[in-house]
Design a protein around this motif. Structure first.
Motif, short mmCIF file in Angstrom:
data_model
loop_
_atom_site.label_atom_id
_atom_site.label_comp_id
_atom_site.label_asym_id
_atom_site.label_seq_id
_atom_site.Cartn_x
_atom_site.Cartn_y
_atom_site.Cartn_z
N LEU A 19 12.79 16.84 14.45
CA LEU A 19 13.07 16.30 15.77
C LEU A 19 11.77 16.00 16.52
O LEU A 19 11.61 14.92 17.10
CB LEU A 19 13.93 17.29 16.55
CG LEU A 19 14.23 17.01 18.01
CD1 LEU A 19 15.02 15.72 18.15
CD2 LEU A 19 15.02 18.17 18.60
N LEU A 20 10.86 16.92 16.49
CA LEU A 20 9.56 16.72 17.15
C LEU A 20 8.82 15.54 16.52
O LEU A 20 8.27 14.69 17.23
CB LEU A 20 8.72 17.99 17.05
CG LEU A 20 7.38 17.96 17.76
CD1 LEU A 20 7.56 17.97 19.27
CD2 LEU A 20 6.53 19.13 17.33
N ARG A 21 8.83 15.47 15.21
CA ARG A 21 8.13 14.38 14.50
C ARG A 21 8.78 13.03 14.80
O ARG A 21 8.10 12.01 14.83
CB ARG A 21 8.12 14.66 13.01
CG ARG A 21 7.25 15.88 12.69
CD ARG A 21 7.22 16.17 11.23
NE ARG A 21 6.38 15.14 10.61
CZ ARG A 21 6.30 14.96 9.31
NH1 ARG A 21 7.03 15.68 8.49
NH2 ARG A 21 5.51 14.04 8.82
N LEU A 22 10.07 13.01 15.02
CA LEU A 22 10.77 11.77 15.36
C LEU A 22 10.47 11.35 16.80
O LEU A 22 10.22 10.19 17.08
CB LEU A 22 12.28 11.96 15.17
CG LEU A 22 13.17 10.78 15.58
CD1 LEU A 22 12.98 9.60 14.62
CD2 LEU A 22 14.63 11.23 15.60
N LEU A 23 10.50 12.31 17.72
CA LEU A 23 10.34 12.00 19.14
C LEU A 23 8.91 11.67 19.54
O LEU A 23 8.70 10.86 20.44
CB LEU A 23 10.84 13.16 20.00
CG LEU A 23 12.34 13.35 20.09
CD1 LEU A 23 12.67 14.56 20.95
CD2 LEU A 23 13.01 12.10 20.64
N TYR A 24 7.94 12.28 18.90
CA TYR A 24 6.57 12.08 19.34
C TYR A 24 6.15 10.61 19.36
O TYR A 24 5.62 10.13 20.37
CB TYR A 24 5.59 12.93 18.53
CG TYR A 24 4.23 12.96 19.19
CD1 TYR A 24 3.99 13.83 20.24
CD2 TYR A 24 3.24 12.07 18.81
CE1 TYR A 24 2.77 13.83 20.89
CE2 TYR A 24 2.01 12.07 19.46
CZ TYR A 24 1.79 12.95 20.49
OH TYR A 24 0.59 12.94 21.14
N PRO A 25 6.39 9.84 18.30
CA PRO A 25 6.00 8.43 18.33
C PRO A 25 6.77 7.60 19.36
O PRO A 25 6.31 6.53 19.75
CB PRO A 25 6.29 7.92 16.91
CG PRO A 25 6.43 9.13 16.08
CD PRO A 25 6.88 10.23 16.97
N ALA A 26 7.92 8.09 19.81
CA ALA A 26 8.71 7.35 20.81
C ALA A 26 8.06 7.39 22.18
O ALA A 26 8.45 6.63 23.07
CB ALA A 26 10.13 7.92 20.87
N GLY A 27 7.09 8.26 22.37
CA GLY A 27 6.36 8.33 23.63
C GLY A 27 7.21 8.85 24.77
O GLY A 27 8.27 9.44 24.57
N PRO A 28 6.76 8.61 26.00
CA PRO A 28 7.44 9.15 27.18
C PRO A 28 8.83 8.56 27.41
O PRO A 28 9.65 9.16 28.10
CB PRO A 28 6.50 8.83 28.34
CG PRO A 28 5.54 7.82 27.83
CD PRO A 28 5.52 7.92 26.34
N GLU A 29 9.10 7.39 26.84
CA GLU A 29 10.44 6.80 26.98
C GLU A 29 11.46 7.61 26.19
O GLU A 29 12.63 7.66 26.53
CB GLU A 29 10.43 5.34 26.51
CG GLU A 29 9.61 4.44 27.38
CD GLU A 29 10.08 4.43 28.82
OE1 GLU A 29 11.30 4.28 29.05
OE2 GLU A 29 9.23 4.59 29.71
N GLY A 30 11.03 8.19 25.09
CA GLY A 30 11.90 9.02 24.29
C GLY A 30 12.98 8.24 23.56
O GLY A 30 12.88 7.03 23.38
N MET A 31 14.01 8.97 23.18
CA MET A 31 15.13 8.38 22.45
C MET A 31 16.43 8.95 22.98
O MET A 31 16.48 10.10 23.42
CB MET A 31 15.03 8.72 20.95
CG MET A 31 13.87 8.10 20.23
SD MET A 31 13.74 8.65 18.50
CE MET A 31 15.16 7.83 17.79
N ALA A 32 17.48 8.14 22.90
CA ALA A 32 18.81 8.59 23.31
C ALA A 32 19.33 9.59 22.28
O ALA A 32 19.04 9.49 21.09
CB ALA A 32 19.75 7.41 23.43
N ALA A 33 20.11 10.54 22.75
CA ALA A 33 20.64 11.58 21.88
C ALA A 33 21.39 10.99 20.68
O ALA A 33 21.24 11.46 19.55
CB ALA A 33 21.54 12.52 22.67
N GLY A 34 22.20 9.97 20.90
CA GLY A 34 22.94 9.36 19.80
C GLY A 34 22.04 8.77 18.75
O GLY A 34 22.30 8.88 17.55
#
Length: 110
Positions: free
Chosen positions: A21-36
Motif C-alpha cells: 500500500l505504501l509503495r503504491l501510494l508514494y508515487p501518487a504524491g499528495p493527490e493520492g488515490m481513491a480507495a476503490g
C-alpha cells in the motif's frame, strides 16, 4: 517522534499488504488515490483494504481526504520521515555506516 509513535508506524509497516500500500501510494504524491482504485490495484476486498488503511492512518503514515463520495489516501511524508528519522537518529545514533546504506548511490558491498 516518540517511541510509542515509532512502534505504531513500524508495526503498521510490518505487513506485506500495508507495505505494498505504501509503495503504491508514494508515487501518487499528495493527490493520492481513491480507495476503490487502491483496492483494484492491490487486489484487496473493500473490508480488508479498510482495515489496512485504518492501521496506516492510525500510525500517521498516510492521510485521507474526502471528495464528494470518494475518499483519497496519500502518504504523509512527515509521518514516514519521522519513522525513518527515529530509526536513524535515535536508535542507530546517526551511525555513518547505517546512513550510507540509505543513500541511493551506496557503494557495493565489500
Amino acid at each position: 517522534m516518540d517511541r510509542t509513535q515509532a512502534l505504531a508506524a513500524l508495526s503498521a509497516l510490518a505487513h506485506a499488504d500495508r507495505l505494498d500500500l505504501l509503495r503504491l501510494l508514494y508515487p501518487a504524491g499528495p493527490e493520492g488515490m481513491a480507495a476503490g482504485e487502491i483496492a483494484r490495484s492491490l487486489g484487496l476486498s473493500a473490508s480488508r483494504l479498510s482495515f489496512h488503511l485504518s492501521q496506516m492512518e492510525g500510525a500517521g503514515l498516510i492521510g485521507s481526504r474526502r471528495v464528494a463520495r470518494n475518499v483519497f489516501y496519500a502518504v504523509d511524508p512527515r509521518g514516514l520521515g519521522g519513522t525513518i528519522s527515529y530509526l536513524l537518529n535515535d536508535c542507530c545514533q546517526e551511525n555513518p555506516e547505517v546512513i550510507a546504506c540509505c543513500t541511493r548511490n551506496r557503494p557495493a558491498a565489500e
